[in-house]
Design an enzyme around this catalytic site. Structure first.
Site, PDB file in Angstrom:
ATOM      1  N   ASP A  52       0.749  -1.358   0.155  1.00  0.00           N
ATOM      2  CA  ASP A  52       0.076  -0.070  -0.098  1.00  0.00           C
ATOM      3  C   ASP A  52       0.868   1.226  -0.049  1.00  0.00           C
ATOM      4  O   ASP A  52       1.936   1.423   0.347  1.00  0.00           O
ATOM      5  CB  ASP A  52      -0.878   0.043   1.254  1.00  0.00           C
ATOM      6  CG  ASP A  52      -2.109  -0.851   1.224  1.00  0.00           C
ATOM      7  OD1 ASP A  52      -2.410  -1.301   0.199  1.00  0.00           O
ATOM      8  OD2 ASP A  52      -2.602  -1.061   2.285  1.00  0.00           O
ATOM      9  N   TYR A 111       6.473  -9.743   7.465  1.00  0.00           N
ATOM     10  CA  TYR A 111       6.338  -8.193   7.577  1.00  0.00           C
ATOM     11  C   TYR A 111       6.946  -7.729   8.948  1.00  0.00           C
ATOM     12  O   TYR A 111       6.787  -8.416  10.249  1.00  0.00           O
ATOM     13  CB  TYR A 111       5.107  -7.851   7.556  1.00  0.00           C
ATOM     14  CG  TYR A 111       4.470  -7.847   5.935  1.00  0.00           C
ATOM     15  CD1 TYR A 111       4.594  -6.605   5.364  1.00  0.00           C
ATOM     16  CD2 TYR A 111       3.843  -8.719   5.593  1.00  0.00           C
ATOM     17  CE1 TYR A 111       3.968  -6.537   3.971  1.00  0.00           C
ATOM     18  CE2 TYR A 111       3.487  -8.936   4.349  1.00  0.00           C
ATOM     19  CZ  TYR A 111       3.670  -7.852   3.427  1.00  0.00           C
ATOM     20  OH  TYR A 111       3.088  -7.503   2.263  1.00  0.00           O
TER      21      TYR A 111
END
Lengths: 255, 255
Positions: A52, A111
């Site tokens: 994103d 992540y």
């Protein structure tokens, strides 16, 4: 056709995300621009995920088709880095089979999400972390224990942004942990795949559970299969894609 | 009149430096703007030094006059931080004597200069460091030994930007060292005062001596009292003002 894989390190702050979009500059498009400037034709580029806007990467993997065969793989990083903005660096390249797919062949990803548990944001890291001030320092052991309750194979529908249309929402979280380093709380999540906003909702949920503002058990949140049962979505800017796992790993050549 | 001292942490990337200038936004001016928005009148602000465009600070000290006496010192950081851009944070405040001067009363300062000894700049730190690629890793011990030859009380005229009109160019360097942390080389310089560009020329000189492109001894460079005798001026963006020393130290209150 020759397919090359690239490993990228990028700061996402000024991008609209990985993917080419009508409004805003994407990492994908600056990479295509750099290759076109270097080699004269615009390559096709396919990424391992669609990060994103604002999300960073230290080990993003993509493939590039259409690079002349005369360009040696170990020269690709230099050639591209010379034409990329300072926010994107190619750290390694590999020649891969034409059917290698950076997204479908990924076995999993890691992540990291960085919280600064301090009163004021630190200007030196405010693009890469989110400031969470608390009266008492957050207890990393308590947070880590909460994280552990979300590991394993579950339906993670409660941790998917509403409006997302993915059907199979079962994922396996191999590891979800929280460690403290000074005033930094680093959340690390490894899984075979991620739903839209999953890491940001997982971290928000653990913080909300720990703060007592979310009065459900982890099991109740998972079994609800409802976004409304989980906690808040944390901001994108503190999220970094660390590693993408393949088996076998592409034969990376570092310049 | 009440004089308050403030300790600041700021990223200098987008500023024209500390000092108010006609073109560009200065740290001094955003601080005055924040105080004016908070307290209704524009204060006088005096800093401990004039950091250049792109230079950062972790412990910059300034004084602010004209803050209403009704504002408690320990509330000042919150009031200002709420109105400052994310790149500037007030970390502490102190009530000081009206004759306390952040520049003239400073006993010394410590600066740090960060070199990334790697092939490509790291996008996550490229605003705070300079990338120096080398065939073989730089030898921190050899660099540190060179640094040591510039400590002590000397005429540092060779390390002052040409065009500077300071007359007394004798300074005492208490410490000048180089340490390696992964691919980071951190140069630390403490002195009773600094000439214009002194740290950036000191680091450039040590790197040039180590690389063999500057064929003079440290003693020859110092005794030349000529800018042309020293090495290159390193870029501003890797320089940070770490600490300003006072005796006695203002009675800092952290919020």
């Amino acid at each position: 056709m020759e397919r090359r894989a690239l490993k990228l390190r990028y700061v996402g702050t000024e991008f609209c995300g990985w993917q080419v979009q009508k409004n805003g500059v994407s990492v994908q498009s600056v990479l295509q621009d750099a290759a076109e400037a270097a080699f004269g034709s615009r390559p096709t580029v396919t990424g391992c995920s669609r990060t994103d806007a604002g999300v960073h990467a230290k080990g993003f993997v993509c493939v590039m088709d259409g690079i002349p065969e005369s360009v040696p793989t170990d020269r690709l990083p230099d050639a591209l880095n010379a034409r990329l903005p300072a926010s994107v660096v190619v750290t390694a390249a590999a020649k891969v089979d034409p059917d290698f797919h950076p997204r479908y062949d990924a076995k999993g990803k890691e992540y990291r999400y960085t919280v600064r548990n301090r009163r004021f944001p630190d200007p030196f890291t405010s693009d890469y972390s989110v400031c969470v001030p608390t009266r008492e320092p957050l207890d990393a052991d308590a947070l880590n224990a909460l994280c552990g309750q979300f590991t394993g194979t579950h339906d993670f529908r409660s941790f998917m942004a509403s409006g997302s249309d993915v059907e199979d929402t079962v994922r396996t979280v191999y590891d979800f942990s929280c460690t403290r380093n000074g005033d930094e709380l680093i959340f690390s999540v490894s899984a075979d795949g991620f739903l839209y906003n999953m890491v940001r909702i997982l971290v928000g949920t653990v913080l909300d559970l720990n703060a007592g503002v979310l009065k459900r058990t982890p099991g109740e949140i998972l079994s609800a299969c409802d976004r409304a049962a989980a906690g808040r979505t944390m901001p994108a800017k503190a999220l970094t894609l660390e590693t993408v796992f393949y088996d076998p790993e592409p034969a990376w050549e570092e310049p």
